[in-house]
Scaffold this active site. Structure first.
Site, PDB file in Angstrom:
ATOM      1  N   ASP A  60      39.328  71.002  47.171  1.00  0.00           N
ATOM      2  CA  ASP A  60      39.981  71.757  46.118  1.00  0.00           C
ATOM      3  C   ASP A  60      39.137  71.192  44.782  1.00  0.00           C
ATOM      4  O   ASP A  60      39.011  69.964  44.514  1.00  0.00           O
ATOM      5  CB  ASP A  60      41.293  71.358  46.029  1.00  0.00           C
ATOM      6  CG  ASP A  60      42.264  72.177  45.123  1.00  0.00           C
ATOM      7  OD1 ASP A  60      41.528  73.113  44.488  1.00  0.00           O
ATOM      8  OD2 ASP A  60      43.443  72.234  44.997  1.00  0.00           O
ATOM      9  N   GLU A 115      38.681  76.573  46.401  1.00  0.00           N
ATOM     10  CA  GLU A 115      39.490  76.065  47.445  1.00  0.00           C
ATOM     11  C   GLU A 115      39.003  76.524  48.653  1.00  0.00           C
ATOM     12  O   GLU A 115      38.948  78.017  48.780  1.00  0.00           O
ATOM     13  CB  GLU A 115      41.039  76.212  47.265  1.00  0.00           C
ATOM     14  CG  GLU A 115      41.857  75.393  47.944  1.00  0.00           C
ATOM     15  CD  GLU A 115      43.330  75.751  47.738  1.00  0.00           C
ATOM     16  OE1 GLU A 115      44.131  75.288  48.427  1.00  0.00           O
ATOM     17  OE2 GLU A 115      43.598  76.471  46.707  1.00  0.00           O
TER      18      GLU A 115
END
Length: 457
Positions: free
Chosen positions: A11, A106
């Site tokens: 992320d 992500e």
């Protein structure tokens, strides 16, 4: 069950805001807020400096301005975000062919495929965990070297635990959950830590005295099925005890993007229903933009007091990710549904997805307010977050927009209004630059493509 924590979740840290800070030396270390700057705009991403003031994703932009008035409030630059996302995803695919992107910033990666598969297959648990840590650290270092951006990574034996580990790693960290420690990690967490548990489910569990993941595990599958239904209750119990067999699925191509809410008390007031539709449309748009998509068909879902479920849809003349267009369309669809008995669930979605295309400029202009004032940190120019590029947008200057001046070179728009545009001339590779102001129609000033965050070799 895996014997090695070979699934990683990456992320990027405050991705949109971090790209803006990397591209604009004068904003580094300062609060930056990226999002919709219009009257109904919401925050897409806030830098960690802005988060210290309470600014966060999905916050109304007007409230963000009150909390952090000295932040730089910028419209987004989709081309820059896509360019850097492509670099990151390319680095992930060097580690494994099994990369499952969830959005621009992500993704899940399964290291048991690709170049590390033989080494992991022959490794014991401890040796395998050390190899995964080394791969993840190299990955983070490569991302930093190629983009100047930081990433947080979680490693575990399942997607559930890898995602939780990356949350614990934020910002700019790496956390590995060892095989067999899943329940110990999960137990003290609130129930909302598990995917699929939203506000309504949380309230149902709270009424039953279940507030932590340990409570869910101890309650047992039968009680959760009774509370939540068979499929949902069983799934929640499996997650609560650390079981998640979902595979990493490469390059998912979603057919639609949608969000929905179930209400504790049925909604009977028409104005309240329309306000909830606005909120759902804003959340749906954030998901669309995070995935780099737009869509032609707006879908409204309504579950009434008697559990009857109705859907209504309208297909637009072209794909859009404009929040106002989607909200207005969903509102029109709501007027076609009889809600007099009350509504227990509302949903807004967008189908017939396409790769991002700039929304029709005339539609955006209809929702834009004019006459914003200049400001060092970026004025309240009433526009939607993704910037147009090219001749059609030549005389609309949005905060953060890349420009090129015939004499002064590359820079970015700090603000515009009352016939003037203020530009800071700097590049990602140098020190903070000087600020100059021009007439909006100055022929020497033109929109430009984003510069790479790292100079070309």
């Amino acid at each position: 069950m895996r014997t090695v924590p070979s699934i990683i979740h990456l992320d990027m840290d405050a991705f949109f805001a971090a790209v803006e800070q990397a591209a604009k030396p004068s904003l580094r270390g300062k609060p930056v807020v990226v999002g919709g700057l219009g009257g109904r705009g919401v925050v897409s991403t806030a830098s960690y400096e802005a988060r210290a003031f309470g600014v966060h994703s999905a916050l109304p932009m007007a409230q963000a301005r009150r909390l952090c008035p000295n932040a730089a409030f910028l419209a987004g630059r989709f081309a820059a975000y896509r360019e850097n996302s492509d670099i990151v995803m390319g680095l992930l695919r060097e580690r494994s062919p099994l990369v499952e992107p969830l959005s621009l910033d992500e993704a899940f990666v399964d290291l048991e495929a690709g170049p590390y598969a033989p080494a992991l297959a022959g490794a014991g648990p401890a040796e395998g965990a050390q190899l995964v840590l080394a791969v993840a650290e190299d990955l983070r270092a490569d991302i930093l070297a190629r983009t100047g951006l930081t990433a947080s990574v979680g490693a575990a034996g399942s997607k559930l635990m890898a995602k939780i580990a990356s949350e614990q790693a934020k910002p700019d960290g790496l956390v590995l959950v060892e095989i067999g420690s899943e329940r110990a990690v999960l137990s003290p967490m609130p129930v909302r830590a598990l995917p699929g548990i939203g506000p309504a489910t949380e309230q149902a569990l709270r009424r039953a005295g279940l507030t932590t993941v340990a409570d869910l595990a101890d309650a047992g599958e039968a009680e959760l099925v009774q509370l939540l239904g068979r499929a949902h209750g069983s799934g929640v119990h499996h997650m609560a005890i650390g079981l998640d067999g979902r595979p990493v699925v490469p390059d998912r191509d979603a057919k639609s993007v949608s969000v929905e809410d179930t209400f504790e008390v049925d909604l009977a007031d028409r104005d309240r229903i329309l306000r909830e539709i606005d909120l759902l449309a804003a959340r749906c748009v954030r998901r669309l933009r995070a995935a780099g998509r737009s869509g032609r068909t707006v879908v409204l879902k309504v579950r009434r007091f008697d559990f009857s479920t109705l859907t209504r849809s309208e297909t637009l003349r072209g794909p859009t990710d404009d929040e106002a267009v989607i909200a207005d369309t969903a509102r029109r669809l709501a007027l076609q549904v009889d809600t007099t008995g009350g509504v227990r669930l509302l949903g807004v979605g967008v189908a017939q997805l396409a790769d991002y295309t700039q929304e029709d400029l005339f539609a955006q202009a209809a929702h834009a307010a004019e006459g914003a004032v200049e400001a060092e940190a970026g004025p309240a120019v009433e526009v939607e977050p993704v910037l147009p590029a090219g001749p059609a947008a030549a005389r609309r200057w949005l905060p953060g927009q890349d420009v090129l001046h015939a004499e002064h070179g590359p820079g970015w728009v700090q603000g515009s209004g009352v016939g003037r545009v203020t530009v800071r001339f700097e590049t990602p590779y140098g020190p903070p630059g000087r600020v100059r102001t021009f007439a909006i129609e100055d022929p020497a000033l033109e929109p430009a493509d984003p510069l790479p965050l790292r100079p070309p070799p």
